[in-house]
Design a protein around this motif. Structure first.
Motif, PDB file in Angstrom:
ATOM      1  N   SER A  62       0.822  -1.218   0.000  1.00 31.09           N
ATOM      2  CA  SER A  62       0.000   0.000   0.000  1.00 31.09           C
ATOM      3  C   SER A  62       0.851   1.262   0.000  1.00 31.09           C
ATOM      4  O   SER A  62       0.519   2.249   0.671  1.00 31.09           O
ATOM      5  N   GLY A  63       1.969   1.226  -0.733  1.00 31.71           N
ATOM      6  CA  GLY A  63       2.818   2.400  -0.842  1.00 31.71           C
ATOM      7  C   GLY A  63       3.633   2.707   0.395  1.00 31.71           C
ATOM      8  O   GLY A  63       4.204   3.794   0.513  1.00 31.71           O
ATOM      9  N   GLN A  64       3.709   1.749   1.332  1.00 28.97           N
ATOM     10  CA  GLN A  64       4.459   1.963   2.559  1.00 28.97           C
ATOM     11  C   GLN A  64       5.447   0.829   2.795  1.00 28.97           C
ATOM     12  O   GLN A  64       5.314  -0.267   2.241  1.00 28.97           O
ATOM     13  N   LEU A  65       6.444   1.111   3.651  1.00 32.47           N
ATOM     14  CA  LEU A  65       7.472   0.143   4.009  1.00 32.47           C
ATOM     15  C   LEU A  65       7.552   0.057   5.519  1.00 32.47           C
ATOM     16  O   LEU A  65       7.631   1.082   6.201  1.00 32.47           O
ATOM     17  N   ALA A  66       7.513  -1.143   6.054  1.00 31.00           N
ATOM     18  CA  ALA A  66       7.718  -1.351   7.487  1.00 31.00           C
ATOM     19  C   ALA A  66       9.056  -2.054   7.667  1.00 31.00           C
ATOM     20  O   ALA A  66       9.325  -3.069   7.030  1.00 31.00           O
ATOM     21  N   LEU A  67       9.903  -1.510   8.531  1.00 35.11           N
ATOM     22  CA  LEU A  67      11.221  -2.086   8.746  1.00 35.11           C
ATOM     23  C   LEU A  67      11.702  -1.748  10.143  1.00 35.11           C
ATOM     24  O   LEU A  67      11.074  -0.955  10.859  1.00 35.11           O
ATOM     25  N   ALA A  68      12.813  -2.372  10.543  1.00 37.65           N
ATOM     26  CA  ALA A  68      13.291  -2.199  11.912  1.00 37.65           C
ATOM     27  C   ALA A  68      14.798  -2.291  11.955  1.00 37.65           C
ATOM     28  O   ALA A  68      15.437  -2.858  11.059  1.00 37.65           O
ATOM     29  N   VAL A  76       7.596   2.937   9.866  1.00 39.13           N
ATOM     30  CA  VAL A  76       6.864   2.794   8.622  1.00 39.13           C
ATOM     31  C   VAL A  76       7.170   4.026   7.782  1.00 39.13           C
ATOM     32  O   VAL A  76       6.996   5.164   8.244  1.00 39.13           O
ATOM     33  N   LEU A  77       7.662   3.805   6.557  1.00 38.75           N
ATOM     34  CA  LEU A  77       8.063   4.889   5.674  1.00 38.75           C
ATOM     35  C   LEU A  77       7.112   4.985   4.488  1.00 38.75           C
ATOM     36  O   LEU A  77       6.557   3.979   4.039  1.00 38.75           O
ATOM     37  N   ASP A  78       6.963   6.188   3.974  1.00 43.37           N
ATOM     38  CA  ASP A  78       6.245   6.409   2.726  1.00 43.37           C
ATOM     39  C   ASP A  78       7.188   6.043   1.581  1.00 43.37           C
ATOM     40  O   ASP A  78       8.245   6.660   1.418  1.00 43.37           O
ATOM     41  N   ALA A  79       6.825   5.039   0.797  1.00 41.62           N
ATOM     42  CA  ALA A  79       7.718   4.568  -0.257  1.00 41.62           C
ATOM     43  C   ALA A  79       7.906   5.594  -1.362  1.00 41.62           C
ATOM     44  O   ALA A  79       8.856   5.506  -2.139  1.00 41.62           O
ATOM     45  N   ARG A  80       7.044   6.575  -1.462  1.00 44.84           N
ATOM     46  CA  ARG A  80       7.176   7.597  -2.504  1.00 44.84           C
ATOM     47  C   ARG A  80       8.232   8.635  -2.149  1.00 44.84           C
ATOM     48  O   ARG A  80       8.905   9.157  -3.038  1.00 44.84           O
ATOM     49  N   THR A  81       8.364   8.928  -0.857  1.00 50.79           N
ATOM     50  CA  THR A  81       9.246  10.011  -0.432  1.00 50.79           C
ATOM     51  C   THR A  81      10.358   9.572   0.512  1.00 50.79           C
ATOM     52  O   THR A  81      11.332  10.300   0.694  1.00 50.79           O
ATOM     53  N   GLY A  82      10.210   8.421   1.157  1.00 44.39           N
ATOM     54  CA  GLY A  82      11.149   8.000   2.184  1.00 44.39           C
ATOM     55  C   GLY A  82      10.883   8.617   3.532  1.00 44.39           C
ATOM     56  O   GLY A  82      11.597   8.334   4.501  1.00 44.39           O
ATOM     57  N   GLY A  83       9.858   9.473   3.639  1.00 47.97           N
ATOM     58  CA  GLY A  83       9.540  10.116   4.906  1.00 47.97           C
ATOM     59  C   GLY A  83       8.830   9.189   5.868  1.00 47.97           C
ATOM     60  O   GLY A  83       8.197   8.207   5.479  1.00 47.97           O
ATOM     61  N   ASP A  84       8.922   9.511   7.158  1.00 50.73           N
ATOM     62  CA  ASP A  84       8.275   8.710   8.195  1.00 50.73           C
ATOM     63  C   ASP A  84       6.761   8.851   8.146  1.00 50.73           C
ATOM     64  O   ASP A  84       6.240   9.975   8.095  1.00 50.73           O
ATOM     65  N   VAL A  85       6.066   7.731   8.164  1.00 46.32           N
ATOM     66  CA  VAL A  85       4.642   7.717   8.487  1.00 46.32           C
ATOM     67  C   VAL A  85       4.516   7.673  10.000  1.00 46.32           C
ATOM     68  O   VAL A  85       3.738   8.412  10.599  1.00 46.32           O
ATOM     69  N   TRP A  86       5.297   6.805  10.615  1.00 45.80           N
ATOM     70  CA  TRP A  86       5.495   6.823  12.066  1.00 45.80           C
ATOM     71  C   TRP A  86       6.794   6.102  12.398  1.00 45.80           C
ATOM     72  O   TRP A  86       7.340   5.364  11.579  1.00 45.80           O
ATOM     73  N   ARG A  87       7.278   6.309  13.614  1.00 45.47           N
ATOM     74  CA  ARG A  87       8.536   5.717  14.063  1.00 45.47           C
ATOM     75  C   ARG A  87       8.459   5.525  15.570  1.00 45.47           C
ATOM     76  O   ARG A  87       7.920   6.370  16.288  1.00 45.47           O
ATOM     77  N   GLN A 350      16.686  -8.923   1.166  1.00 43.91           N
ATOM     78  CA  GLN A 350      16.179  -8.939  -0.205  1.00 43.91           C
ATOM     79  C   GLN A 350      15.622  -7.559  -0.556  1.00 43.91           C
ATOM     80  O   GLN A 350      14.832  -6.990   0.201  1.00 43.91           O
ATOM     81  N   PRO A 351      16.037  -6.952  -1.663  1.00 38.14           N
ATOM     82  CA  PRO A 351      15.416  -5.696  -2.086  1.00 38.14           C
ATOM     83  C   PRO A 351      13.912  -5.898  -2.278  1.00 38.14           C
ATOM     84  O   PRO A 351      13.449  -7.002  -2.574  1.00 38.14           O
ATOM     85  N   VAL A 352      13.158  -4.809  -2.105  1.00 34.70           N
ATOM     86  CA  VAL A 352      11.704  -4.871  -2.277  1.00 34.70           C
ATOM     87  C   VAL A 352      11.272  -3.728  -3.178  1.00 34.70           C
ATOM     88  O   VAL A 352      12.038  -2.792  -3.448  1.00 34.70           O
ATOM     89  N   VAL A 353      10.021  -3.788  -3.637  1.00 32.73           N
ATOM     90  CA  VAL A 353       9.485  -2.718  -4.461  1.00 32.73           C
ATOM     91  C   VAL A 353       8.153  -2.272  -3.879  1.00 32.73           C
ATOM     92  O   VAL A 353       7.337  -3.088  -3.434  1.00 32.73           O
ATOM     93  N   ALA A 354       7.950  -0.959  -3.838  1.00 32.35           N
ATOM     94  CA  ALA A 354       6.696  -0.364  -3.374  1.00 32.35           C
ATOM     95  C   ALA A 354       6.549   0.989  -4.043  1.00 32.35           C
ATOM     96  O   ALA A 354       7.524   1.743  -4.162  1.00 32.35           O
ATOM     97  N   ALA A 355       5.327   1.303  -4.497  1.00 33.88           N
ATOM     98  CA  ALA A 355       5.047   2.582  -5.150  1.00 33.88           C
ATOM     99  C   ALA A 355       6.036   2.857  -6.280  1.00 33.88           C
ATOM    100  O   ALA A 355       6.580   3.967  -6.392  1.00 33.88           O
ATOM    101  N   ASP A 356       6.287   1.834  -7.106  1.00 34.08           N
ATOM    102  CA  ASP A 356       7.205   1.956  -8.247  1.00 34.08           C
ATOM    103  C   ASP A 356       8.608   2.359  -7.834  1.00 34.08           C
ATOM    104  O   ASP A 356       9.346   2.970  -8.603  1.00 34.08           O
ATOM    105  N   THR A 357       8.981   2.011  -6.614  1.00 31.56           N
ATOM    106  CA  THR A 357      10.294   2.369  -6.079  1.00 31.56           C
ATOM    107  C   THR A 357      11.019   1.117  -5.623  1.00 31.56           C
ATOM    108  O   THR A 357      10.472   0.304  -4.867  1.00 31.56           O
TER     109      THR A 357
END
Length: 373
Positions: A62-68, A76-87, A350-357
Motif C-alpha cells: 500500500s505504498g508503505q514500508l515497514a522495517l526495523a 513505517v516509511l512512505d515509499a514515494r518520499t522516504g519520509g516517516d509515516v510513524w517511528r 532482499q530488495p523490495v518494491v513499493a510505489a514503483d520504487t
C-alpha cells in the motif's frame, strides 16, 4: 536451554563456514566498468539504524514500508518520499521483524517478547516460549509466529490473546535466519524442517504437508534441513529453498509438490510467473522455469560474493551483495543491466518494491529508494 542456544548459534556459524571463513574465501572477480543499460536514479534516502546480523524482512504494501533496526527502532516509511509515516524506539534489541498488514506491525525481541504496534504505539507485548528469527505474519487481524523450535502460534492482533499454539518436535540445530511463513488464500503456509505445511489459520490444524527435502548426513549439522525465506509465491504456487539441499515449488491449494531440484544455496527465492530465481552459496545465480523446474540459465558473474535473495522486477533481477553492490541483471539471461552502490556496506535483506520504487536497506541502517530514469 543453555545447550540448545549454543547449538543454535553453532548452526548459524556452520552456514557461514561454507565460505571457509573470511581468510579462506576466494576473492570475487572484478566486475569491470559499469555500463548502465537500464537507467536508475536515487529518489530518496532515509535511516533506520544498524541492522547488523538481524534477519531483517522489509514489509512492502500500500505504498508503505515497514522495517526495523537491530537496536529496536521500528518505522513505517512512505515509499514515494522516504519520509516517516510513524517511528517508534522500543529500547530493546530485536531478533526478528517486521510483519505488518498496514495497520499493525509486529517484531520479536531477543528476550523472546512479541511486540505489536499500531500507529507507532505499542499496544501489547507477550512472552514467547522460544527464540524467533522469522518476521511475524500479520493477516486477518491476527499475528502468526514461527518459533525456532518450529512451533507456530496465533495471536489476536488487537488485544494479544493467544488463539492457538501448535508444537512439533524440534531438531538440536536451527538456523538463525528467516524461515517461511505466509498466507495463501485461506491457508497459513509454514516451513517446518524440510516440509512446507498448510494449516487452518483459525485452529492450527494441519491440512497438508509437502516434503521439499529430507534429512541426510551422519551428524547434526549434516542432517540439518530447514526451509529458508523469503518464499516466491505466484497464485497458488509457492516456491521455497531447503537450506543447502534443494529448491522446489508446491501447489498450496492441493498441498502437493510440483517439482524439486537439488541446489546448494542458503538464501530464499524471488520470482515471477515465468521463472524462479535463487543464489547459490558460491554466488552463482540460477533461474528455474516456474512450471516444471527446468534450469533456464546460470550466471557465475557474481561468484564468491554473499548474495541476498533476488527480487524479480520488470525486465530485471535485483540482488545485493556483501561488498555493498546492488546488481540489476537481465531476467532473460543474467546479463548485467546496471549496478548501484548505496553506501558501501553490505546489503541487509532482499530488495523490495513499493510505489514503483526499488528499496534497498544496508547493514549500516540506511534505506535507499531508486526509480527508473
Amino acid at each position: 536451554m543453555r545447550a540448545w542456544l549454543i547449538l543454535a548459534l553453532g548452526a548459524s556459524l556452520a552456514g557461514c563456514s561454507l565460505w571457509g571463513g573470511d581468510s579462506g574465501k576466494p576473492k570475487p572477480a572484478d566486475l569491470g566498468p559499469n555500463i548502465p543499460v537500464l537507467g536508475v536514479r536515487q529518489a530518496w534516502t532515509a535511516r533506520i539504524g544498524p541492522v547488523q546480523e538481524m534477519p531483517l524482512a522489509v514489509h512492502a504494501g500500500s505504498g508503505q514500508l515497514a522495517l526495523a533496526s537491530a537496536d529496536g527502532v521500528v518505522a513505517v516509511l512512505d515509499a514515494r518520499t522516504g519520509g516517516d509515516v510513524w517511528r517508534a524506539a522500543l529500547g530493546v534489541p530485536l531478533s526478528a521483524g517486521v510483519g505488518s498488514d498496514g495497520r499493525y506491525a509486529a517484531v520479536v525481541s531477543r528476550d523472546n517478547e512479541l511486540i505489536v504496534l499500531e500507529s507507532g504505539r505499542v499496544i501489547w507485548r507477550k512472552r514467547l516460549g522460544a527464540q524467533v528469527f522469522t518476521a511475524p505474519l500479520v493477516a486477518g487481524a491476527r499475528v502468526f509466529v514461527l518459533g525456532s523450535d518450529r512451533s507456530v502460534s496465533a495471536w489476536d492482533a488487537k488485544n494479544g490473546t493467544r488463539l492457538w499454539n501448535q508444537v512439533r518436535p524440534g531438531d538440536p540445530l536451527v538456523l538463525r535466519q528467516q524461515g517461511v511463513l505466509l498466507a495463501v488464500g485461506d491457508t497459513l503456509v509454514v516451513g517446518q524442517s524440510g516440509r512446507l505445511v498448510g494449516m487452518n489459520p483459525d485452529t492450527g490444524v494441519v491440512r497438508w504437508e509437502a516434503p521439499v527435502a529430507s534429512s541426510r548426513g551422519t551428524n547434526d549439522v549434516e542432517r540439518l534441513v530447514e526451509l529458508v525465506g523469503p518464499a516466491s509465491r505466484m497464485d497458488d504456487a509457492v516456491c521455497v529453498r531447503a537450506f543447502q539441499a534443494a529448491v522446489g515449488c508446491v501447489n498450496a491449494a492441493r498441498g502437493n509438490l510440483q517439482w524439486a531440484q537439488r541446489a546448494g544455496g542458503g538464501q530464499g527465492l524471488g520470482g515471477n510467473d515465468i521463472a524462479v530465481y535463487g543464489t547459490e552459496s558460491n554466488g552463482t545465480l540460477i533461474a528455474w522455469r516456474r512450471s516444471d523446474g527446468t534450469r533456464l540459465w546460470t550466471s557465475e558473474r557474481l561468484q564468491h560474493r554473499r548474495l541476498t535473495a533476488p527480487l524479480a522486477l520488470g525486465r530485471s533481477v535485483v540482488v545485493g551483495d556483501d561488498t555493498g553492490w546492488v546488481h540489476l541483471l537481465s531476467r532473460e539471461d543474467g546479463a548485467p543491466l546496471n549496478r548501484l552502490s548505496p553506501d558501501g556496506s553490505a546489503i541487509a535483506a532482499q530488495p523490495v518494491v513499493a510505489a514503483d520504487t526499488l528499496v534497498v536497506v544496508t547493514r549500516n541502517g540506511n534505506v535507499f529508494g531508486y526509480r527508473p530514469d
